[in-house]
Design a protein around this motif. Structure first.
Motif, PDB file in Angstrom:
ATOM      1  N   ILE A  40       0.741  -1.090  -0.215  1.00 33.88           N
ATOM      2  CA  ILE A  40       0.091   0.113  -0.090  1.00 33.88           C
ATOM      3  C   ILE A  40       1.019   1.235  -0.077  1.00 33.88           C
ATOM      4  O   ILE A  40       0.816   2.031  -0.847  1.00 33.88           O
ATOM      5  CB  ILE A  40      -0.904  -0.018   1.312  1.00 33.88           C
ATOM      6  N   TYR A  41       1.755   1.265   0.879  1.00 32.56           N
ATOM      7  CA  TYR A  41       2.773   2.436   0.967  1.00 32.56           C
ATOM      8  C   TYR A  41       3.453   2.619  -0.471  1.00 32.56           C
ATOM      9  O   TYR A  41       3.651   3.766  -0.976  1.00 32.56           O
ATOM     10  CB  TYR A  41       3.934   2.152   2.028  1.00 32.56           C
ATOM     11  N   SER A  42       4.078   1.604  -1.256  1.00 33.44           N
ATOM     12  CA  SER A  42       4.789   1.744  -2.367  1.00 33.44           C
ATOM     13  C   SER A  42       3.786   1.948  -3.272  1.00 33.44           C
ATOM     14  O   SER A  42       4.089   2.961  -4.354  1.00 33.44           O
ATOM     15  CB  SER A  42       5.365   0.410  -2.646  1.00 33.44           C
ATOM     16  N   SER A  43       2.418   1.717  -3.475  1.00 36.87           N
ATOM     17  CA  SER A  43       1.409   2.224  -4.412  1.00 36.87           C
ATOM     18  C   SER A  43       1.155   3.476  -4.416  1.00 36.87           C
ATOM     19  O   SER A  43       0.808   4.336  -5.373  1.00 36.87           O
ATOM     20  CB  SER A  43       0.302   1.323  -4.239  1.00 36.87           C
ATOM     21  N   GLN A  44       1.266   3.979  -3.108  1.00 37.11           N
ATOM     22  CA  GLN A  44       0.794   5.387  -2.722  1.00 37.11           C
ATOM     23  C   GLN A  44       1.982   6.506  -3.352  1.00 37.11           C
ATOM     24  O   GLN A  44       1.748   7.512  -3.752  1.00 37.11           O
ATOM     25  CB  GLN A  44       0.580   5.876  -1.328  1.00 37.11           C
ATOM     26  N   VAL A  45       3.139   6.008  -2.904  1.00 36.90           N
ATOM     27  CA  VAL A  45       4.411   6.908  -3.595  1.00 36.90           C
ATOM     28  C   VAL A  45       4.692   6.380  -4.719  1.00 36.90           C
ATOM     29  O   VAL A  45       5.713   7.108  -5.505  1.00 36.90           O
ATOM     30  CB  VAL A  45       5.591   6.896  -2.356  1.00 36.90           C
TER      31      VAL A  45
END
Length: 232
Positions: free
Chosen positions: A225-230
């Motif tokens: 989730i974090y990687s998809s957001q950034v």
């Protein structure tokens, strides 16, 4: 030592060649897929910013290994998955045994089990977070919810479809229901139990990652989730 015949030797060699061929084919498919992915990203056939590429993934993984951040996420997800898997295995076997021992209870609970198994498990995760809070326990319960009800139904079906003649033989020899369970039902259902365990480990991983999507500060789901957001 017993000598094997010529036919047996030929059969063993053909079996060995077949296993080697299968392994080579599996590796070739994986390598071909990665090569096509890399070439397509380099040639601009796919957007490497969105789909990335194997080389970029390897570089990112190397960086996370160097700063040791990946190990924390892997450990958290692994712990939660194993915990939910072991609990699902234990609870499903005990519940299936209870349902097998009480036919009336199984008839009462069967429609509820069907409904609970048919629920979209991803919809349960937000409710579990509201009820239990954003804790590792909630994520373990989310992992269990994906596999539990289906596992119970499959094991109960396996228990009820064992050879009835063997159970009658137990009763003929003055055995009781406990003897039928321990001598016939459970041993005869070992293949089904192992098959359920193979399926449940994957389902528990899916449930844990879904839970980490919504309420986690560590774990592979949080990392995704974090990687998809950034977009990194």
């Amino acid at each position: 030592m017993n000598k094997i015949s010529t036919g047996q030797a030929l059969f063993l060699r053909s079996l060995k060649r077949r296993r080697i061929t299968v392994r080579i084919a599996r590796a070739a498919i994986l390598i071909l897929f990665l090569l096509l992915w890399e070439v397509s990203a380099d040639a601009g056939l796919i957007d490497s910013f969105i789909f990335s590429s194997p080389s970029k993934i390897c570089m990112c993984f190397r960086e996370m290994v160097m700063d040791r951040s990946i190990f924390l996420h892997i450990w958290v997800t692994l712990y939660e998955t194993i915990a939910s898997f072991l609990l699902v295995t234990l609870v499903s076997i005990l519940t299936a045994v209870l349902l097998w021992c009480s036919r009336r209870l199984s008839e009462i609970l069967e429609p509820y089990m069907v409904v609970l198994n048919s629920l979209p498990k991803s919809a349960l995760a937000p409710l579990l977070i509201v009820w239990l809070g954003a804790t590792p326990t909630t994520i373990i319960v989310a992992g269990m919810s994906v596999a539990l009800f289906g596992s119970i139904m499959n094991l109960y079906t396996s228990f009820t479809t064992v050879d009835q003649e063997k159970i009658k033989l137990i009763y003929t020899l003055h055995g009781n229901r406990r003897h039928a369970l321990t001598k016939v039902v459970l041993p005869g259902s070992i293949p089904s139990i192992i098959s359920n365990m193979k399926v449940n480990i994957g389902l528990c991983l899916v449930g844990v990652v879904i839970g980490e999507f919504l309420a986690a500060r560590n774990g592979l789901g949080y990392l995704i989730i974090y990687s998809s957001q950034v977009l990194s």
